[in-house]
Write a protein that holds these residues in place. Structure first.
Motif, PDB file in Angstrom:
ATOM      1  N   GLY A 190       0.815  -1.212   0.000  1.00 63.11           N
ATOM      2  CA  GLY A 190       0.000   0.000   0.000  1.00 63.11           C
ATOM      3  C   GLY A 190       0.851   1.267   0.000  1.00 63.11           C
ATOM      4  N   ASP A 191       0.298   2.346  -0.562  1.00 60.90           N
ATOM      5  CA  ASP A 191       0.969   3.647  -0.587  1.00 60.90           C
ATOM      6  C   ASP A 191       0.597   4.456   0.653  1.00 60.90           C
ATOM      7  OD1 ASP A 191       1.901   2.979  -3.105  1.00 60.90           O
ATOM      8  OD2 ASP A 191       0.291   4.043  -4.160  1.00 60.90           O
ATOM      9  N   HIS A 229       2.345   7.317  14.089  1.00 56.88           N
ATOM     10  CA  HIS A 229       2.864   6.272  13.209  1.00 56.88           C
ATOM     11  C   HIS A 229       1.775   5.817  12.244  1.00 56.88           C
ATOM     12  CE1 HIS A 229       6.665   5.627  15.465  1.00 56.88           C
ATOM     13  NE2 HIS A 229       5.939   6.078  16.475  1.00 56.88           N
ATOM     14  N   PHE A 230       2.124   5.824  10.959  1.00 52.90           N
ATOM     15  CA  PHE A 230       1.177   5.435   9.926  1.00 52.90           C
ATOM     16  C   PHE A 230       1.848   4.408   9.017  1.00 52.90           C
ATOM     17  CE2 PHE A 230       0.063   9.600  11.383  1.00 52.90           C
ATOM     18  CZ  PHE A 230      -1.325   9.575  11.468  1.00 52.90           C
ATOM     19  N   ARG A 231       1.248   3.213   8.935  1.00 55.61           N
ATOM     20  CA  ARG A 231       1.822   2.130   8.137  1.00 55.61           C
ATOM     21  C   ARG A 231       0.781   1.622   7.145  1.00 55.61           C
ATOM     22  NH1 ARG A 231       3.661   1.287  13.394  1.00 55.61           N
ATOM     23  NH2 ARG A 231       5.943   1.325  13.616  1.00 55.61           N
ATOM     24  N   ALA A 232       1.162   1.590   5.887  1.00 57.64           N
ATOM     25  CA  ALA A 232       0.263   1.059   4.861  1.00 57.64           C
ATOM     26  C   ALA A 232       0.269  -0.463   4.919  1.00 57.64           C
ATOM     27  CB  ALA A 232       0.703   1.543   3.482  1.00 57.64           C
ATOM     28  N   GLY A 233      -0.739  -1.078   4.308  1.00 52.00           N
ATOM     29  CA  GLY A 233      -0.881  -2.532   4.357  1.00 52.00           C
ATOM     30  C   GLY A 233       0.146  -3.259   3.488  1.00 52.00           C
ATOM     31  N   THR A 234       0.482  -4.483   3.910  1.00 50.86           N
ATOM     32  CA  THR A 234       1.427  -5.325   3.166  1.00 50.86           C
ATOM     33  C   THR A 234       0.684  -6.115   2.099  1.00 50.86           C
ATOM     34  OG1 THR A 234       2.812  -5.556   5.122  1.00 50.86           O
ATOM     35  CG2 THR A 234       3.124  -7.191   3.387  1.00 50.86           C
ATOM     36  N   GLY A 235       1.318  -6.281   0.944  1.00 51.24           N
ATOM     37  CA  GLY A 235       0.711  -7.077  -0.119  1.00 51.24           C
ATOM     38  C   GLY A 235       0.652  -8.550   0.272  1.00 51.24           C
ATOM     39  N   VAL A 236      -0.386  -9.229  -0.202  1.00 46.49           N
ATOM     40  CA  VAL A 236      -0.550 -10.665   0.103  1.00 46.49           C
ATOM     41  C   VAL A 236       0.347 -11.470  -0.828  1.00 46.49           C
ATOM     42  CG1 VAL A 236      -2.203 -12.569   0.163  1.00 46.49           C
ATOM     43  CG2 VAL A 236      -2.914 -10.273   0.875  1.00 46.49           C
TER      44      VAL A 236
END
Length: 347
Positions: free
Chosen positions: A43-44, A64-71
């Protein structure tokens, strides 16, 4: 709601999912071949200028802001799902800087503006991607690309047409309350105003936005008093209304002290047009008014307006001065744009 105009946050884009190593297994199909799918994209991290916000207070409680990891990819040529983007909603007037606080990444001046701060990592290729005529059973796949992490600074600069400047207790908040629906705190002690205030001024059928910032005293650029950290909020103003407390014995010294602090902060503030206003004239005699106006005219080389924020005397004239200046600025900008269009070369 508390006012917060600066915040540091940490952002991280999502990592891409890994590719899969898989082979087709099915009855009566002897050589199924590779069927490992690709991993999903990370994710961006996106910043959007949102309506209805006027402070960065939300970033005090979450940094803290973290985008989702690709499956990860899967067999049967199944591509992994992309990671979920994460969105930072910021108010109009926000600037985003790198961790060095100098490199500008984005400047949001219009609602709806959108900037991708960090891109997510690409997903890895599955083994089906590597199949060739000479290598029909590849047993390798790529891992996903790692996400990127960094710290950024958010800095809010209020967007207003005109700004109020002056020393503490010059009557700036009283003036703002008199000409708009804003309700700033008003009291008779220094530094009553601790954070900037905005008000929409309506005069006739016209309106403009007026900003009031905490007072400036000598040495503000060196951190004396509240300092000059709020001066950034009037950088975008077209014109300044410089209020001077008429009850001060030496109004010229007060005027020059504020002008010095504006110049010490940035040349752009020192060069801005200003309307010099002698406030609290209701507490002065005619002779005192005459002497102080004469001294201020000599120091500022400009016309001096007489105002009483309490009684409202002279306030309307100052507002019309602001509108006339804004109209002249718009007309000049339109003329320059017209000339640029007319002189533009076309093949």
């Amino acid at each position: 709601m508390k006012f917060l105009d600066q915040a540091k946050v940490y952002i991280k884009s999502g990592s891409g999912g890994g590719g899969a190593v898989s082979f087709h297994r099915e009855k009566f199909i002897e050589f199924g071949g590779p069927d490992g799918g690709n991993g999903g994209r990370g994710g961006d991290v996106i910043a959007i200028c949102a309506e209805g916000l006027n402070t960065l207070i939300d970033f005090r409680y979450q940094q803290h802001f973290r985008a989702g990891t690709g499956v990860h990819g899967m067999g049967k040529n199944r591509t992994g799902a992309d990671g979920e983007d994460i969105v930072l909603r910021v108010p109009k007037g926000t600037q985003i800087f790198e961790e060095d606080q100098e490199t500008l990444i984005a400047d949001f001046t219009e609602v709806g503006q959108r900037v991708v701060l960090l891109k997510g990592g690409n997903g890895g290729f599955g083994n089906a991607y590597f199949k060739t005529s000479s290598n029909q059973a590849p047993r390798r796949a790529n891992p996903g690309q790692e996400g990127v992490e960094k710290g950024i600074w958010l800095r809010l600069k209020l967007i207003a047409d005109a700004g109020l400047v002056g020393q503490p207790n010059a009557g700036k908040s009283t003036f703002l309350a008199a000409v708009s629906a804003a309700k700033p705190k008003i009291a008779d002690y220094p530094f009553t105003t601790l954070h900037p205030n905005l008000g929409v001024v309506r005069i006739g059928e016209r309106e403009f936005v007026l900003a009031d910032i905490p007072g400036l005293i000598e040495g503000a650029s060196e951190g004396v008093g509240i300092g000059d950290r709020f001066l950034g909020h009037i950088e975008r103003c077209n014109i300044l209304i410089h209020l001077i407390d008429g009850t001060n014995e030496d109004v010229v010294h007060v005027y020059k002290a504020v002008r010095h602090e504006l110049a010490a902060y940035a040349d752009v503030l020192a060069d801005k047009a200003e309307i010099v206003v002698l406030n609290k004239v209701d507490a002065l005699t005619d002779e005192e008014i005459e002497d102080k106006v004469k001294a201020l005219k000599k120091a500022s080389k400009a016309e001096v307006r007489l105002v009483s924020g309490v009684t409202g005397a002279g306030v309307e004239q100052v507002l019309w001065d602001v509108l006339n200046f804004l109209d002249a600025e718009k007309a000049e900008a339109a003329e320059l744009e017209k000339r640029a269009t007319e002189t533009k070369w076309t093949p």
